[in-house]
Design an enzyme around this catalytic site. Structure first.
Site, PDB file in Angstrom:
ATOM      1  N   ASN A   6       0.667  -1.141   0.007  1.00  0.00           N
ATOM      2  CA  ASN A   6       0.053   0.204   0.155  1.00  0.00           C
ATOM      3  C   ASN A   6       1.251   1.106   0.125  1.00  0.00           C
ATOM      4  OD1 ASN A   6      -1.617   2.301   0.486  1.00  0.00           O
ATOM      5  ND2 ASN A   6      -2.419   1.215   2.685  1.00  0.00           N
ATOM      6  N   LYS A   8       0.130   4.492  -0.224  1.00  0.00           N
ATOM      7  CA  LYS A   8      -0.347   5.407   0.120  1.00  0.00           C
ATOM      8  C   LYS A   8      -0.037   7.008  -1.042  1.00  0.00           C
ATOM      9  CE  LYS A   8      -0.046   3.459   4.499  1.00  0.00           C
ATOM     10  NZ  LYS A   8      -0.162   3.364   6.165  1.00  0.00           N
ATOM     11  N   HIS A  84      -9.403   0.968   4.773  1.00  0.00           N
ATOM     12  CA  HIS A  84      -7.718   1.376   5.295  1.00  0.00           C
ATOM     13  C   HIS A  84      -8.347   2.331   6.507  1.00  0.00           C
ATOM     14  CE1 HIS A  84      -3.875   2.461   6.449  1.00  0.00           C
ATOM     15  NE2 HIS A  84      -3.644   1.711   5.671  1.00  0.00           N
ATOM     16  N   GLU A  86      -6.121   4.608   7.474  1.00  0.00           N
ATOM     17  CA  GLU A  86      -6.335   6.294   7.905  1.00  0.00           C
ATOM     18  C   GLU A  86      -7.949   6.436   6.831  1.00  0.00           C
ATOM     19  OE1 GLU A  86      -2.783   5.259   5.165  1.00  0.00           O
ATOM     20  OE2 GLU A  86      -1.669   5.447   7.403  1.00  0.00           O
ATOM     21  N   GLU A 154      -5.015  -4.805  10.218  1.00  0.00           N
ATOM     22  CA  GLU A 154      -4.473  -3.632  11.055  1.00  0.00           C
ATOM     23  C   GLU A 154      -4.620  -3.584  12.210  1.00  0.00           C
ATOM     24  OE1 GLU A 154      -2.951  -2.966   6.878  1.00  0.00           O
ATOM     25  OE2 GLU A 154      -4.181  -1.208   6.363  1.00  0.00           O
ATOM     26  N   GLY A 160       3.173   2.767  10.242  1.00  0.00           N
ATOM     27  CA  GLY A 160       3.392   3.401  10.736  1.00  0.00           C
ATOM     28  C   GLY A 160       3.953   4.046  12.015  1.00  0.00           C
ATOM     29  N   SER A 190       3.808  -1.887  10.395  1.00  0.00           N
ATOM     30  CA  SER A 190       5.075  -2.165  10.115  1.00  0.00           C
ATOM     31  C   SER A 190       5.613  -3.150  10.046  1.00  0.00           C
ATOM     32  CB  SER A 190       5.455  -1.496  11.738  1.00  0.00           C
ATOM     33  OG  SER A 190       4.954  -0.630  11.973  1.00  0.00           O
TER      34      SER A 190
HETATM   35  P1  PGA Z   1       3.122   0.515   7.415  1.00  0.00           P
HETATM   36  O1  PGA Z   1       1.494   0.605   6.627  1.00  0.00           O
HETATM   37  O2  PGA Z   1       3.315  -0.683   7.158  1.00  0.00           O
HETATM   38  O3  PGA Z   1       3.359   1.568   7.282  1.00  0.00           O
HETATM   39  O4  PGA Z   1       2.585   0.235   8.784  1.00  0.00           O
HETATM   40  C1  PGA Z   1       0.353  -0.588   6.996  1.00  0.00           C
HETATM   41  C2  PGA Z   1      -0.739   0.200   5.736  1.00  0.00           C
HETATM   42  O5  PGA Z   1      -1.417   1.304   6.402  1.00  0.00           O
HETATM   43  O6  PGA Z   1      -1.277  -0.716   5.225  1.00  0.00           O
END
Ligand code: PGA
Length: 230
Positions: A6, A8, A84, A86, A154, A160, A190
């Site tokens: 992903n 983003k 997601h 976010e 997640e 992140g 992560s």
């Molecule tokens: P990250 O993000 O691996 O940077 O923690 C995962 C995601 O948001 O899908």
């Protein structure tokens, strides 16, 4: 095993082309790249499976800023992420919206990776399973008999932040989700080349959804190798 990247809000068309030119995943792993909408076409110049990061539930209409399943299909995109954290936290996506996006995308023939996960506050107050049950059941109900659905677990506190769920914490949540639906469940939060193998080794973890570490072709390929049977 399915490993999805992903991106983003990173990588315009130019950087996307450079990535697909140098990215070499191993055999035997299903890989999906999820670039921003404006980079989908550039990503499709490579040999990889490409998903969008979101998709609307209507085919067309007065929905400024949204993209329909039909538009993605016309481009050659094979699926979309939905729900997601976010989107849920920063853009007000509700379980109902996530469910509608899931249903419409699957109905139109797209694959869907639908995300669910608890916040730190919810985990600390003992509500992890309640939150997962509400989110996953809305998604599974919307998906009905459509097959091309994958769930991504997640934990919001691990996205992140550099804080990964321990393999045991992830396995426990995955086992709970698998009690709610028979779909594959990816772990996200992560994931890095250094921790991918021990997470992917867990019996209820069917792959990974990778954010930050999917932006570099070498680190993303290293994660894919951790998922590779050979
Ligand atoms: P990250 O993000 O691996 O940077 O923690 C995962 C995601 O948001 O899908």
């Amino acid at each position: 095993m399915l490993i999805a990247g992903n991106w983003k809000m990173f990588k315009g068309p130019q950087e996307t082309r450079a990535f697909v030119d140098s990215f070499q995943p191993p055999e035997g792993v299903e890989v999906v790249l999820c670039p921003p909408f404006v980079s989908l076409e550039a990503a499709l110049t490579g040999p990889h499976t490409i998903y969008a990061q979101n998709v609307h539930w209507e085919g067309s209409g007065a929905y400024t800023g949204e993209i329909s399943p039909e538009m993605l299909l016309e481009l050659g995109v094979q699926g979309a992420l939905v729900g997601h954290s976010e989107r849920r936290q920063l853009f007000g996506e509700t379980d109902e919206m996530v469910a509608r996006r899931t249903r419409s995308a699957l109905e139109s023939g797209l694959g869907v990776i639908a995300c669910a996960g608890e916040t730190l506050e919810q985990r600390e107050s003992g509500d992890t399973e309640l939150v997962l049950k509400i989110q996953v059941e809305a998604i599974a109900f919307a998906a009905g008999e459509y097959e091309k659905l994958v769930i991504a677990y997640e934990p919001v506190w691990a996205i992140g932040t550099g804080k990964t769920a321990t393999p045991e914490q992830a396995e426990e949540a995955h086992r709970f989700i698998k009690g709610l639906t028979d779909r594959p469940v990816l772990y996200g939060g992560s994931v890095k080349p250094e921790n991918a193998a021990e997470l992917l080794d867990q019996p209820s973890i069917d792959g990974a959804l990778v954010g930050g570490a999917s932006l570099d072709p070498d680190s993303f390929a290293a994660i894919c190798r951790a998922a590779s049977p050979s």
